[in-house]
Motif scaffolding. Structure first.
Motif, PDB file in Angstrom:
ATOM      1  N   SER A  37     -10.109  -1.759  25.175  1.00 34.44           N
ATOM      2  CA  SER A  37     -10.942  -2.300  24.113  1.00 34.44           C
ATOM      3  C   SER A  37     -11.391  -1.246  23.113  1.00 34.44           C
ATOM      4  O   SER A  37     -11.518  -1.530  21.927  1.00 34.44           O
ATOM      5  N   GLN A  38     -11.599  -0.005  23.557  1.00 27.24           N
ATOM      6  CA  GLN A  38     -12.014   1.041  22.626  1.00 27.24           C
ATOM      7  C   GLN A  38     -10.893   1.353  21.640  1.00 27.24           C
ATOM      8  O   GLN A  38     -11.127   1.463  20.437  1.00 27.24           O
ATOM      9  N   ARG A  39      -9.681   1.475  22.124  1.00 26.34           N
ATOM     10  CA  ARG A  39      -8.543   1.761  21.236  1.00 26.34           C
ATOM     11  C   ARG A  39      -8.306   0.595  20.279  1.00 26.34           C
ATOM     12  O   ARG A  39      -8.023   0.792  19.098  1.00 26.34           O
ATOM     13  N   GLN A  40      -8.449  -0.636  20.773  1.00 22.18           N
ATOM     14  CA  GLN A  40      -8.281  -1.799  19.918  1.00 22.18           C
ATOM     15  C   GLN A  40      -9.350  -1.803  18.818  1.00 22.18           C
ATOM     16  O   GLN A  40      -9.052  -2.050  17.655  1.00 22.18           O
ATOM     17  N   HIS A  41     -10.580  -1.501  19.191  1.00 23.92           N
ATOM     18  CA  HIS A  41     -11.667  -1.464  18.212  1.00 23.92           C
ATOM     19  C   HIS A  41     -11.398  -0.394  17.155  1.00 23.92           C
ATOM     20  O   HIS A  41     -11.588  -0.621  15.961  1.00 23.92           O
ATOM     21  N   GLN A  42     -10.942   0.778  17.581  1.00 22.42           N
ATOM     22  CA  GLN A  42     -10.625   1.849  16.628  1.00 22.42           C
ATOM     23  C   GLN A  42      -9.516   1.416  15.674  1.00 22.42           C
ATOM     24  O   GLN A  42      -9.589   1.682  14.469  1.00 22.42           O
ATOM     25  N   ALA A  43      -8.507   0.747  16.194  1.00 21.41           N
ATOM     26  CA  ALA A  43      -7.403   0.278  15.347  1.00 21.41           C
ATOM     27  C   ALA A  43      -7.892  -0.775  14.357  1.00 21.41           C
ATOM     28  O   ALA A  43      -7.512  -0.761  13.173  1.00 21.41           O
ATOM     29  N   LEU A  44      -8.744  -1.677  14.821  1.00 23.16           N
ATOM     30  CA  LEU A  44      -9.300  -2.697  13.927  1.00 23.16           C
ATOM     31  C   LEU A  44     -10.121  -2.059  12.814  1.00 23.16           C
ATOM     32  O   LEU A  44     -10.014  -2.456  11.647  1.00 23.16           O
ATOM     33  N   MET A  45     -10.925  -1.061  13.166  1.00 21.51           N
ATOM     34  CA  MET A  45     -11.733  -0.392  12.147  1.00 21.51           C
ATOM     35  C   MET A  45     -10.866   0.395  11.171  1.00 21.51           C
ATOM     36  O   MET A  45     -11.161   0.460   9.973  1.00 21.51           O
ATOM     37  N   ALA A  46      -9.773   0.976  11.659  1.00 13.76           N
ATOM     38  CA  ALA A  46      -8.863   1.722  10.782  1.00 13.76           C
ATOM     39  C   ALA A  46      -8.233   0.797   9.743  1.00 13.76           C
ATOM     40  O   ALA A  46      -8.214   1.115   8.551  1.00 13.76           O
ATOM     41  N   VAL A  47      -7.738  -0.359  10.186  1.00  7.51           N
ATOM     42  CA  VAL A  47      -7.107  -1.261   9.216  1.00  7.51           C
ATOM     43  C   VAL A  47      -8.144  -1.911   8.314  1.00  7.51           C
ATOM     44  O   VAL A  47      -7.856  -2.197   7.151  1.00  7.51           O
ATOM     45  N   ALA A  48      -9.361  -2.108   8.818  1.00  7.82           N
ATOM     46  CA  ALA A  48     -10.431  -2.629   7.958  1.00  7.82           C
ATOM     47  C   ALA A  48     -10.731  -1.629   6.845  1.00  7.82           C
ATOM     48  O   ALA A  48     -10.956  -2.020   5.694  1.00  7.82           O
ATOM     49  N   GLY A  49     -10.723  -0.347   7.177  1.00  5.45           N
ATOM     50  CA  GLY A  49     -10.960   0.686   6.167  1.00  5.45           C
ATOM     51  C   GLY A  49      -9.888   0.681   5.097  1.00  5.45           C
ATOM     52  O   GLY A  49     -10.186   0.786   3.895  1.00  5.45           O
ATOM     53  N   ILE A  50      -8.642   0.544   5.507  1.00  8.57           N
ATOM     54  CA  ILE A  50      -7.540   0.472   4.537  1.00  8.57           C
ATOM     55  C   ILE A  50      -7.709  -0.764   3.663  1.00  8.57           C
ATOM     56  O   ILE A  50      -7.615  -0.690   2.435  1.00  8.57           O
ATOM     57  N   VAL A  70       0.835  -1.201   0.000  1.00  4.86           N
ATOM     58  CA  VAL A  70       0.000   0.000   0.000  1.00  4.86           C
ATOM     59  C   VAL A  70       0.870   1.251   0.000  1.00  4.86           C
ATOM     60  O   VAL A  70       2.074   1.183   0.266  1.00  4.86           O
ATOM     61  N   ALA A  71       0.250   2.386  -0.282  1.00  3.68           N
ATOM     62  CA  ALA A  71       0.956   3.667  -0.297  1.00  3.68           C
ATOM     63  C   ALA A  71       1.483   3.998   1.106  1.00  3.68           C
ATOM     64  O   ALA A  71       0.959   3.518   2.118  1.00  3.68           O
ATOM     65  N   ALA A  72       2.490   4.861   1.152  1.00  2.42           N
ATOM     66  CA  ALA A  72       3.147   5.214   2.415  1.00  2.42           C
ATOM     67  C   ALA A  72       2.181   5.687   3.509  1.00  2.42           C
ATOM     68  O   ALA A  72       2.313   5.256   4.662  1.00  2.42           O
ATOM     69  N   PRO A  73       1.214   6.554   3.202  1.00  6.37           N
ATOM     70  CA  PRO A  73       0.299   6.978   4.281  1.00  6.37           C
ATOM     71  C   PRO A  73      -0.504   5.812   4.863  1.00  6.37           C
ATOM     72  O   PRO A  73      -0.724   5.755   6.079  1.00  6.37           O
ATOM     73  N   SER A  74      -0.916   4.890   4.018  1.00  5.07           N
ATOM     74  CA  SER A  74      -1.652   3.718   4.509  1.00  5.07           C
ATOM     75  C   SER A  74      -0.738   2.800   5.303  1.00  5.07           C
ATOM     76  O   SER A  74      -1.142   2.244   6.330  1.00  5.07           O
ATOM     77  N   ALA A  75       0.501   2.645   4.849  1.00  3.60           N
ATOM     78  CA  ALA A  75       1.468   1.831   5.590  1.00  3.60           C
ATOM     79  C   ALA A  75       1.707   2.424   6.977  1.00  3.60           C
ATOM     80  O   ALA A  75       1.787   1.695   7.968  1.00  3.60           O
ATOM     81  N   GLN A  76       1.787   3.753   7.058  1.00  2.00           N
ATOM     82  CA  GLN A  76       1.981   4.408   8.349  1.00  2.00           C
ATOM     83  C   GLN A  76       0.769   4.192   9.258  1.00  2.00           C
ATOM     84  O   GLN A  76       0.909   3.945  10.460  1.00  2.00           O
ATOM     85  N   ALA A  77      -0.421   4.253   8.683  1.00  2.74           N
ATOM     86  CA  ALA A  77      -1.639   4.013   9.465  1.00  2.74           C
ATOM     87  C   ALA A  77      -1.678   2.576   9.986  1.00  2.74           C
ATOM     88  O   ALA A  77      -2.098   2.329  11.122  1.00  2.74           O
ATOM     89  N   ILE A  78      -1.220   1.636   9.174  1.00  3.07           N
ATOM     90  CA  ILE A  78      -1.125   0.240   9.618  1.00  3.07           C
ATOM     91  C   ILE A  78      -0.144   0.147  10.778  1.00  3.07           C
ATOM     92  O   ILE A  78      -0.436  -0.465  11.815  1.00  3.07           O
ATOM     93  N   ASP A  79       1.029   0.769  10.621  1.00  2.00           N
ATOM     94  CA  ASP A  79       2.026   0.765  11.701  1.00  2.00           C
ATOM     95  C   ASP A  79       1.446   1.338  12.987  1.00  2.00           C
ATOM     96  O   ASP A  79       1.642   0.793  14.071  1.00  2.00           O
ATOM     97  N   ASP A  80       0.740   2.454  12.858  1.00  2.00           N
ATOM     98  CA  ASP A  80       0.150   3.109  14.031  1.00  2.00           C
ATOM     99  C   ASP A  80      -0.883   2.218  14.713  1.00  2.00           C
ATOM    100  O   ASP A  80      -1.050   2.278  15.937  1.00  2.00           O
ATOM    101  N   SER A  81      -1.571   1.402  13.929  1.00  2.00           N
ATOM    102  CA  SER A  81      -2.635   0.548  14.469  1.00  2.00           C
ATOM    103  C   SER A  81      -2.112  -0.762  15.050  1.00  2.00           C
ATOM    104  O   SER A  81      -2.736  -1.333  15.948  1.00  2.00           O
ATOM    105  N   LEU A  82      -0.971  -1.225  14.561  1.00  2.00           N
ATOM    106  CA  LEU A  82      -0.474  -2.537  14.980  1.00  2.00           C
ATOM    107  C   LEU A  82      -0.273  -2.654  16.487  1.00  2.00           C
ATOM    108  O   LEU A  82      -0.583  -3.691  17.080  1.00  2.00           O
ATOM    109  N   ALA A  83       0.243  -1.617  17.124  1.00  2.00           N
ATOM    110  CA  ALA A  83       0.493  -1.691  18.568  1.00  2.00           C
ATOM    111  C   ALA A  83      -0.806  -1.898  19.348  1.00  2.00           C
ATOM    112  O   ALA A  83      -0.817  -2.585  20.370  1.00  2.00           O
ATOM    113  N   SER A  84      -1.899  -1.334  18.850  1.00  2.00           N
ATOM    114  CA  SER A  84      -3.183  -1.474  19.539  1.00  2.00           C
ATOM    115  C   SER A  84      -3.864  -2.804  19.232  1.00  2.00           C
ATOM    116  O   SER A  84      -4.747  -3.237  19.973  1.00  2.00           O
ATOM    117  N   ILE A  85      -3.449  -3.448  18.145  1.00  2.00           N
ATOM    118  CA  ILE A  85      -4.060  -4.709  17.735  1.00  2.00           C
ATOM    119  C   ILE A  85      -3.278  -5.902  18.268  1.00  2.00           C
ATOM    120  O   ILE A  85      -3.849  -6.933  18.591  1.00  2.00           O
TER     121      ILE A  85
END
Length: 97
Positions: A58-71, A35-50
């Motif tokens: 659980s709220q932060r984990q859910h937000q991270a899951l939804m973010a990567v689902a969107g990507i 994926v493009a760099a901004p999406s890769a960065q968003a994945i990186d940002d979400s990985l720690a919460s997942i």
């Protein structure tokens, strides 16, 4: 009713949930390189919460899951395995999308 059975087996420390999250993390690491760099960065940002090793509420984990689902949803077929894995993790957590 398999969904209910999966949820019942999947408490916070459940091996089933842990395995599903590990698979999701593996798939995200693969997707990250496609994926493009901004999406890769968003994945990186979400990985720690997942990550199963993470100490995330659980709220932060859910937000991270939804973010990567969107990507995953926006990149088409290459993101489908990630989308499926997110859906499975959410079901195991007993959280609807």
């Amino acid at each position: 009713m398999k969904h209910a059975a999966d949820s019942a087996e999947a408490g916070a420390g459940s091996p089933v949930l842990h395995e599903a999250v590990q698979e999701l993390v593996r798939l995200l690491q693969e997707l990250r390189g496609q994926v493009a760099a901004p999406s890769a960065q968003a994945i990186d940002d979400s990985l720690a919460s997942i990550s199963p090793e993470g100490d995330t509420d659980s709220q932060r984990q859910h937000q991270a899951l939804m973010a990567v689902a969107g990507i995953a949803a926006t990149v088409g077929a290459i993101g489908q395995p990630v989308l499926d894995a997110v859906t499975k993790v959410l079901a195991l957590l007993g959280v609807g999308q």
